[in-house]
Write a protein that holds these residues in place. Structure first.
Motif, mmCIF file in Angstrom:
data_model
loop_
_atom_site.group_PDB
_atom_site.id
_atom_site.type_symbol
_atom_site.label_atom_id
_atom_site.label_comp_id
_atom_site.label_asym_id
_atom_site.label_seq_id
_atom_site.Cartn_x
_atom_site.Cartn_y
_atom_site.Cartn_z
ATOM 1 N N MET A 1 0.862 -1.193 0.100
ATOM 2 C CA MET A 1 -0.166 -0.033 0.185
ATOM 3 C C MET A 1 0.896 1.182 -0.060
ATOM 4 S SD MET A 1 -2.726 -1.299 2.845
ATOM 5 C CE MET A 1 -3.871 0.081 2.560
ATOM 6 N N ALA A 2 0.393 2.271 -0.929
ATOM 7 C CA ALA A 2 1.378 3.416 -0.885
ATOM 8 C C ALA A 2 0.774 4.639 -0.786
ATOM 9 C CB ALA A 2 2.071 3.299 -2.402
ATOM 10 N N SER A 3 1.285 5.846 -0.659
ATOM 11 C CA SER A 3 0.904 7.051 -0.595
ATOM 12 C C SER A 3 1.673 7.721 -1.471
ATOM 13 C CB SER A 3 0.739 7.919 0.713
ATOM 14 O OG SER A 3 0.372 9.257 0.575
ATOM 15 N N LEU A 4 1.409 8.743 -2.463
ATOM 16 C CA LEU A 4 2.077 9.612 -3.575
ATOM 17 C C LEU A 4 1.724 10.873 -3.841
ATOM 18 C CD1 LEU A 4 4.239 9.446 -5.516
ATOM 19 C CD2 LEU A 4 3.129 8.321 -7.154
ATOM 20 N N ASN A 5 2.406 11.868 -3.562
ATOM 21 C CA ASN A 5 2.097 13.147 -4.056
ATOM 22 C C ASN A 5 2.523 13.011 -5.604
ATOM 23 O OD1 ASN A 5 2.371 15.874 -4.919
ATOM 24 N ND2 ASN A 5 1.721 16.368 -2.713
ATOM 25 N N THR A 6 1.850 13.376 -6.629
ATOM 26 C CA THR A 6 2.223 13.470 -7.940
ATOM 27 C C THR A 6 2.836 14.560 -8.651
ATOM 28 O OG1 THR A 6 0.085 13.889 -8.965
ATOM 29 C CG2 THR A 6 0.287 11.683 -8.571
ATOM 30 N N LEU A 7 2.671 15.490 -7.535
ATOM 31 C CA LEU A 7 3.057 17.046 -8.090
ATOM 32 C C LEU A 7 2.391 17.455 -9.364
ATOM 33 C CD1 LEU A 7 5.138 19.365 -7.505
ATOM 34 C CD2 LEU A 7 6.957 18.118 -9.028
ATOM 35 N N ASN A 8 1.185 17.789 -9.013
ATOM 36 C CA ASN A 8 0.505 18.335 -10.135
ATOM 37 C C ASN A 8 0.364 17.357 -11.430
ATOM 38 O OD1 ASN A 8 -0.488 20.803 -8.702
ATOM 39 N ND2 ASN A 8 1.569 21.545 -8.885
ATOM 40 N N TRP A 9 -0.021 16.381 -11.507
ATOM 41 C CA TRP A 9 -0.349 15.733 -12.553
ATOM 42 C C TRP A 9 -1.532 16.153 -13.363
ATOM 43 C CZ3 TRP A 9 0.910 13.495 -16.649
ATOM 44 C CH2 TRP A 9 -0.042 12.768 -17.768
ATOM 45 N N PHE A 10 -1.243 16.837 -14.451
ATOM 46 C CA PHE A 10 -2.438 17.469 -15.158
ATOM 47 C C PHE A 10 -2.389 17.018 -16.638
ATOM 48 C CE2 PHE A 10 -3.046 19.960 -11.628
ATOM 49 C CZ PHE A 10 -4.038 21.037 -11.793
ATOM 50 N N THR A 11 -3.579 16.655 -17.220
ATOM 51 C CA THR A 11 -3.534 16.488 -18.706
ATOM 52 C C THR A 11 -3.975 17.794 -19.393
ATOM 53 O OG1 THR A 11 -5.918 15.916 -18.421
ATOM 54 C CG2 THR A 11 -4.186 14.100 -18.797
ATOM 55 N N THR A 12 -4.614 18.827 -18.717
ATOM 56 C CA THR A 12 -4.556 20.188 -19.415
ATOM 57 C C THR A 12 -3.510 21.028 -19.353
ATOM 58 O OG1 THR A 12 -6.806 20.151 -18.344
ATOM 59 C CG2 THR A 12 -5.772 22.061 -18.958
ATOM 60 N N LEU A 13 -2.768 21.120 -20.588
ATOM 61 C CA LEU A 13 -1.641 21.985 -20.536
ATOM 62 C C LEU A 13 -1.643 23.363 -20.018
ATOM 63 C CD1 LEU A 13 -0.318 20.536 -23.789
ATOM 64 C CD2 LEU A 13 0.242 19.782 -21.569
ATOM 65 N N GLY A 14 -0.618 23.832 -19.597
ATOM 66 C CA GLY A 14 -0.560 25.406 -19.231
ATOM 67 C C GLY A 14 -1.297 25.948 -18.160
ATOM 68 N N SER A 15 -1.388 24.803 -17.068
ATOM 69 C CA SER A 15 -2.091 25.002 -15.964
ATOM 70 C C SER A 15 -1.184 24.813 -14.802
ATOM 71 C CB SER A 15 -3.347 24.206 -15.878
ATOM 72 O OG SER A 15 -4.114 24.445 -14.601
ATOM 73 N N ARG A 16 -1.217 23.975 -13.712
ATOM 74 C CA ARG A 16 -0.612 23.701 -12.873
ATOM 75 C C ARG A 16 0.497 22.799 -13.119
ATOM 76 N NH1 ARG A 16 -3.660 23.959 -7.073
ATOM 77 N NH2 ARG A 16 -1.598 22.932 -6.322
ATOM 78 N N GLY A 17 0.406 21.938 -14.013
ATOM 79 C CA GLY A 17 1.307 20.837 -14.396
ATOM 80 C C GLY A 17 2.100 21.183 -15.718
ATOM 81 N N ALA A 18 2.209 20.354 -16.552
ATOM 82 C CA ALA A 18 3.130 20.605 -17.668
ATOM 83 C C ALA A 18 2.629 21.826 -18.360
ATOM 84 C CB ALA A 18 3.165 19.159 -18.595
ATOM 85 N N THR A 19 3.489 22.408 -19.021
ATOM 86 C CA THR A 19 2.954 23.418 -20.090
ATOM 87 C C THR A 19 2.996 23.150 -21.545
ATOM 88 O OG1 THR A 19 5.303 24.209 -20.150
ATOM 89 C CG2 THR A 19 4.002 25.279 -18.460
#
Length: 293
Positions: A1-19
């Protein structure tokens, strides 16, 4: 069992995750490597884009492409909240069976409502169920803080009072929903000896990292050159005897930002699709014995 913060895994570009699409693909590869390395039967995830199931399903599809079709399924909260990010979980249906539907809370104390899901072992289990409660408490940032939520100068930074209220609300959910064998996990944005943790522990929840790890290894985050544990797993005392061990996989907090998925200021030669610096938080992994003796 695990706990993981993904550091803003976003599919929407240019928001909080990848640009860019390149950054998104680089981030996805790192997250898949991390989850492959953890190989959890169930994992609570934080900082997943709050766009329904799109971001979560994209991650699950990429993970299943790497480890085998149908290995994992995803669950999001029925009350995802209005924040840009949400909590979620993934699990192996061959190992665990959900008991009932996912639950959450509409209590406004939660900016990012928790995800609650009961599970039992799919085959060969002893009938024990446990309740995963995936959380992401308010951060220590001071923007908008007033009154008791201002920095009190005690080292716990801003919004400590709100995090305490969130911890109390989680305890209220455990009691109100009569959750047997609770597993409270996630990014609580509180270090191990801060008030929110003491609130949970006073209700007889036990930190598995405190139980199984030495102090020097008990950290999941580095800020300003200082390390501490912001990510936690606590279990009810009846479940404690079933915990087989715990560890924090130090793949992120000690690593420089120049190794992450971003392309700005990061030399292309330094990028690797491996797990290192897939996030800024280290994942926590622990074992739970649910087999028939």
């Amino acid at each position: 069992m695990a706990s993981l913060n993904t550091l803003n895994w976003f599919t929407t570009l240019g928001s909080r995750g990848a640009t860019t699409a390149v950054e998104r693909d680089r981030q996805l590869a790192k997250l898949v490597s991390t989850l492959k390395g953890l190989n959890p039967d169930v994992a609570g995830l934080m900082e997943v884009e709050n766009n329904g199931t799109t971001a979560l399903n994209t991650l699950v599809a990429a993970l299943n492409a790497a480890v085998g079709a149908g290995t994992y399924q995803g669950i999001t909260s029925p009350i995802p909240g209005t924040d840009a990010i949400q909590v979620a979980l993934i699990y192996k249906p061959a190992v665990l069976t959900p008991v009932g539907g996912a639950q959450s809370s509409a209590d406004p104390v939660f900016r990012r409502p928790p995800l609650i899901q009961n599970f039992k072992r799919a085959k060969g289990g002893d009938g024990t169920t446990f309740a995963m409660i995936v959380n992401h408490f308010k951060s220590k940032g001071c923007g908008g803080a007033t009154g008791a939520d201002l920095d009190q100068g005690d080292g716990q930074s801003c919004f400590n009072a709100e995090r305490v209220r969130q911890a109390q609300a989680v305890l209220g959910l455990i009691d109100g929903l009569k959750l047997a064998n609770p597993v409270v996990l996630g990014d609580l944005n509180a270090y191990g000896e801060e008030d929110p943790m003491h609130t949970l522990e006073a209700a007889k929840l036990v930190s598995v990292s405190k139980k199984f790890l030495g102090k020097k290894d008990r950290y999941s985050y580095v800020f300003g050159g200082l390390s501490g544990e912001l990510d936690h797993v606590l279990v009810g005392k009846k479940l404690l005897d079933r915990v087989t061990g715990a560890t924090i996989w130090h793949i992120n907090a000690d690593e420089g930002r120049f190794l992450d998925y971003n392309t700005e200021f990061n030399s292309p030669a330094l990028y690797s699709p491996e797990a290192f610096r897939s996030s800024d938080h280290d994942p926590l992994l622990f074992g739970l014995h649910l087999k028939k003796d």
